[in-house]
Design an enzyme around this catalytic site. Structure first.
Site, mmCIF file in Angstrom:
data_model
loop_
_atom_site.group_PDB
_atom_site.id
_atom_site.type_symbol
_atom_site.label_atom_id
_atom_site.label_comp_id
_atom_site.label_asym_id
_atom_site.label_seq_id
_atom_site.Cartn_x
_atom_site.Cartn_y
_atom_site.Cartn_z
ATOM 1 N N GLU A 92 0.815 -1.213 0.000
ATOM 2 C CA GLU A 92 0.000 0.000 0.000
ATOM 3 C C GLU A 92 0.852 1.268 0.000
ATOM 4 O O GLU A 92 0.614 2.199 0.762
ATOM 5 C CB GLU A 92 -0.961 -0.015 1.193
ATOM 6 C CG GLU A 92 -1.911 -1.202 1.155
ATOM 7 C CD GLU A 92 -2.988 -1.185 2.232
ATOM 8 O OE1 GLU A 92 -2.740 -0.621 3.309
ATOM 9 O OE2 GLU A 92 -4.074 -1.741 1.970
ATOM 10 N N ASP A 119 -8.352 -9.059 4.300
ATOM 11 C CA ASP A 119 -8.121 -7.889 5.141
ATOM 12 C C ASP A 119 -9.171 -7.745 6.240
ATOM 13 O O ASP A 119 -10.018 -6.860 6.163
ATOM 14 C CB ASP A 119 -8.108 -6.630 4.263
ATOM 15 C CG ASP A 119 -7.552 -5.427 5.011
ATOM 16 O OD1 ASP A 119 -7.059 -5.613 6.133
ATOM 17 O OD2 ASP A 119 -7.606 -4.317 4.463
ATOM 18 N N GLU A 131 -12.751 -1.996 11.857
ATOM 19 C CA GLU A 131 -12.773 -1.284 10.578
ATOM 20 C C GLU A 131 -13.873 -1.798 9.653
ATOM 21 O O GLU A 131 -14.537 -1.012 8.983
ATOM 22 C CB GLU A 131 -11.400 -1.451 9.904
ATOM 23 C CG GLU A 131 -11.335 -0.882 8.498
ATOM 24 C CD GLU A 131 -9.967 -1.071 7.854
ATOM 25 O OE1 GLU A 131 -9.047 -1.593 8.521
ATOM 26 O OE2 GLU A 131 -9.816 -0.681 6.680
HETATM 27 O O1 GCW Z 1 -7.068 -2.911 6.677
HETATM 28 C C1 GCW Z 1 -6.233 -2.120 5.902
HETATM 29 C C2 GCW Z 1 -6.563 -0.728 6.314
HETATM 30 C C3 GCW Z 1 -5.399 0.214 6.274
HETATM 31 C C4 GCW Z 1 -4.213 -0.442 6.964
HETATM 32 C C5 GCW Z 1 -3.862 -1.726 6.223
HETATM 33 C C6 GCW Z 1 -2.720 -2.483 6.889
HETATM 34 C C7 GCW Z 1 -2.541 0.560 8.330
HETATM 35 O O2 GCW Z 1 -7.628 -0.251 5.543
HETATM 36 O O3 GCW Z 1 -5.800 1.398 6.919
HETATM 37 O O4 GCW Z 1 -3.107 0.410 7.070
HETATM 38 O O5 GCW Z 1 -4.965 -2.579 6.215
HETATM 39 O O6 GCW Z 1 -3.007 -3.435 7.606
HETATM 40 O O7 GCW Z 1 -1.573 -2.142 6.698
#
Ligand code: GCW
Length: 698
Positions: free
Chosen positions: A300, A373, A401
């Protein structure tokens, strides 16, 4: 009754030195949630009589080690609070009814403890002072649930060495995916000012065995490695040390360039390695028990070794060498790439399995519970069991989240248990695979008065710690013991609360992502439904990438005919999920593409089954709201109202999820709702028009 007061002053001095003056068992302000599960509300009836008979004539030895002193203090204040009279003091060792031996050579030094009791004495033995502190909390937990102090016997040891929280907190106070206010860390005023919350936080963590805290976001700012931040971190480390908590930092891989004046961060460049070595030495000079670095690399947009054509192992091992045997590099396996067109859920496995055996001994690879995720439901991550020569750590998300933020009630014990108990088919369950390393949870604590934004979300922090201590604990036992400490000891009320908690995550799955759907949340903030989103630049950020719905059917084919992701699991696991006849329906659309009219085991078509699932989710939330209303006589008014208000939000949002999702699926296939189903009140366009640019946590 003889109540020793001899050493109270000594204790007060010691407590003052440790900053624990506010460690009273009773909360500062009653029932606003600040006291968490450590309220120690007075016992009643027989339990009170038993404890009073046992502790009424008491005294506790005051050990002189700071951690052992905390253990004694915690027990004294806790028993006091349970008795409701605040009168137990300290006395000479010979008078002790609670006797601590925090240096028992027969017991391991990892926090293990043994408690034995008879009518006049409880003996608390541990191999190290931290074991005594854990024992005090375990004793109080047992007493709170009505255990008889005269027969209490405990024999516990942590199953996992690292039991950590990961804070996604930024130095400016914003918390990524935080739904409980601002960060609890007041970096701006550290090191001069140490908020009392930092002590109360450490105490809460110690009460459930948490022993490591990564204080900053994995999307890290390099300046947190500068000397001024090391001074701030040292103040925290010093405050938390007596509670058995080591501090860790998320390290930005490009720091040698960002703040070190180097032209590169190439892990194989000697100048880069030397920079990290000097940085580690600088940190250890200030914090001798610094835990180590957590790294999100080449994920990311974060920098990493691949920027220089090097591997994750090259990057991790360079940092591991800088730490040496002083600390651990925790390297995240959460990687996926815009340029990679393979199924996103397959990419971490593809990148990491070839590196098995190449990581240094003090490297741990941290793997999210599932391959996507932190969804309401995912199968376990195929990396578990697939890297036998590498220590793997479990990463769960305590902050919700993807499960309705702080307002939706979702007890995550069952989610983590599903994964921990899963048999990988490759040398054990997930819990067994990660046992040599540990568990990390993305923290949900913030500046809100009740810490977690909602009273029930405290249970997720609690459950995470309890499972890292012992992953064999049943989710039900954890829910019940938490509720007894947090809300009420009335047995019927406890039955109700426990049942609400145990069903809550499943309810969320059903109204958000039934039958194995995933990542259909709205984009960016992940608040509310957005299954129609399909126009984002990166395919794998679009909900439509995950559900693949069209007029014919829905679901992601991950069998050999599709992406082939199933092949990343052990053959016997893959075989079970590959076969439509044997697959657990909860994973159906995760692994299979299914026609809307295909018959389900229930006899309904898939479409009717989905409607049924959404409706069941909505109904489960309605039932929770009703059950909670009926609990009013058992819960203090302030927290009762706060939970009720959250449940009202959840009732409305569960309907929103159901209606908006159904409206979208229906727009694809044109099928009518099954007879008797509640009509969808608004048009799809109405749902699509809703935007929430201000949603928290982004
Ligand atoms: O779940 C996702 C989130 C990001 C997060 C990423 C990660 C810290 O949307 O906000 O970044 O995973 O785990 O690195």
């Amino acid at each position: 009754m003889m109540r020793g007061r001899g050493l109270v002053n000594r204790l007060a001095m010691l407590a003052g030195a440790l900053g624990v003056a506010a460690l009273a068992g009773a909360p500062v302000r009653a029932e606003d949630g600040y006291a968490l599960w450590l309220r120690h509300a007075p016992l009643e009836g027989e339990a009170l009589a038993r404890l009073d008979g046992f502790a009424g004539s008491v005294s506790i030895d005051l050990p002189d080690n700071p951690t052992a002193a905390l253990a004694a203090n915690e027990l004294r204040l806790g028993v006091d609070a349970l008795l409701g009279d605040g009168a137990i003091g300290f006395a000479e060792p010979s008078m002790a009814a609670f006797q601590f031996d925090c240096d028992d050579p027969a017991i391991a030094t990892d926090g293990a403890f043994r408690v034995t009791s008879d009518v006049s004495r409880m003996r608390i033995a541990a191999g190290a002072p931290i074991g005594c502190l854990y024992a005090s909390h375990a004793i109080l937990r047992a007493l709170e649930q009505g255990a008889d102090p005269a027969t209490l016997a405990l024999d516990e040891a942590p199953v996992m060495p690292l039991r950590m929280l990961n804070h996604w907190d930024n130095p400016d106070g914003h918390v990524e995916r935080g739904y409980a206010g601002r960060s609890i860390f007041d970096w701006w005023h550290l090191p001069e000012r140490l908020d009392q919350r930092m002590i109360d936080y450490a105490r809460a963590n110690a009460s459930v065995g948490i022993n490591g805290v990564v204080v900053n976001n994995v999307n890290a700012r390099a300046f947190m490695l500068e000397a001024r931040y090391i001074a701030k971190l040292k103040r925290l480390a010093d405050a938390w040390r007596p509670y058995g908590i080591r501090v860790y930092l998320s390290a930005r891989f490009s720091a040698p360039r960002d703040i070190g004046g180097l032209a590169t961060a190439d892990p194989l460049d000697p100048a880069v390695a030397a920079w990290w070595q000097a940085k580690a030495d600088e940190i250890y000079a200030a914090i001798p028990d610094f835990g180590g670095f957590l790294v999100k690399a080449n994920s990311e947009g974060q920098p990493g070794p691949q920027d220089y054509g090097r591997s994750h192992a090259d990057g991790a091992n360079m940092l591991a060498a800088a730490l040496g045997d002083r600390g651990t590099v925790i390297w995240r396996a959460f990687v996926y790439k815009a340029q990679d067109s393979t199924d996103r859920t397959m990419q971490a496995y593809a990148e990491f399995v070839p590196l098995d055996g190449q990581f240094a001994d003090n490297v741990i690879v941290q793997v999210k519970n599932g391959p996507l995720d932190f969804q309401p439901r995912e199968p376990f991550h195929p990396l578990f069991g697939a890297m036998p020569e590498t220590r793997l750590m479990f990463e769960g998300q305590i902050t919700k989240e993807y499960l309705g933020f702080a307002s939706h009630l979702a007890f995550l014990g069952p989610l983590w248990k599903d994964v921990l108990d899963a048999d990988t088919g490759r040398g054990g369950t997930v819990a067994q695979i990660v046992a040599p390393a540990g568990m990390a949870g993305v923290a949900n604590a913030g500046s809100d008065r009740n810490w977690t934004g909602s009273d029930f979300d405290q249970a997720n922090w609690y459950a995470f710690g309890r499972l890292a201590w012992n992953p064999a604990l049943p989710a039900e036992a954890i829910a019940r013991e938490w509720a007894a400490q947090t809300f009420t000891r009335d047995p019927q009320a406890l039955d109700t609360i426990t049942a609400m908690m145990l069903g809550s995550r499943e309810a969320v799955v059903r109204y958000m992502t039934p039958l194995g759907l995933a990542h259909v949340m709205d984009t960016g903030h992940h608040y509310g439904p957005g299954p129609w989103v399909c126009d984002l630049a990166r395919p794998d950020w679009n909900p439509c990438y995950y559900h693949r719905a069209d007029s014919e059917g829905i679901g992601f084919d991950r069998t050999a005919r599709g992406s082939g992701a199933l092949a990343q699991y052990a053959p016997q696991v893959a075989a079970r999920w590959a076969d439509l006849a044997t697959i657990d329906p909860r994973y159906l659309l995760w692994f299979h593409r299914v026609g809307w009219n295909q018959a389900m085991p229930s006899g309904r078509t898939l479409w009717a089954e989905m409607v049924h699932e959404y409706d069941a989710g909505v109904a489960a939330v309605d039932a929770m709201a009703r059950d909670w209303q009926a609990l009013a006589p058992h819960i203090d008014a302030q927290r009762h109202r706060a939970v009720a208000e959250n449940l009202a939000i959840q009732q409305a949002e569960a309907r929103w999820w159901r209606d908006a999702s159904l409206a979208y699926w229906q727009s694809l296939h044109g099928l009518a709702l099954p007879a008797g189903a509640t009509p969808i009140p608004e048009s799809l366009a109405d749902y699509q028009r809703r935007t929430f640019p201000e949603a928290p946590g982004q």
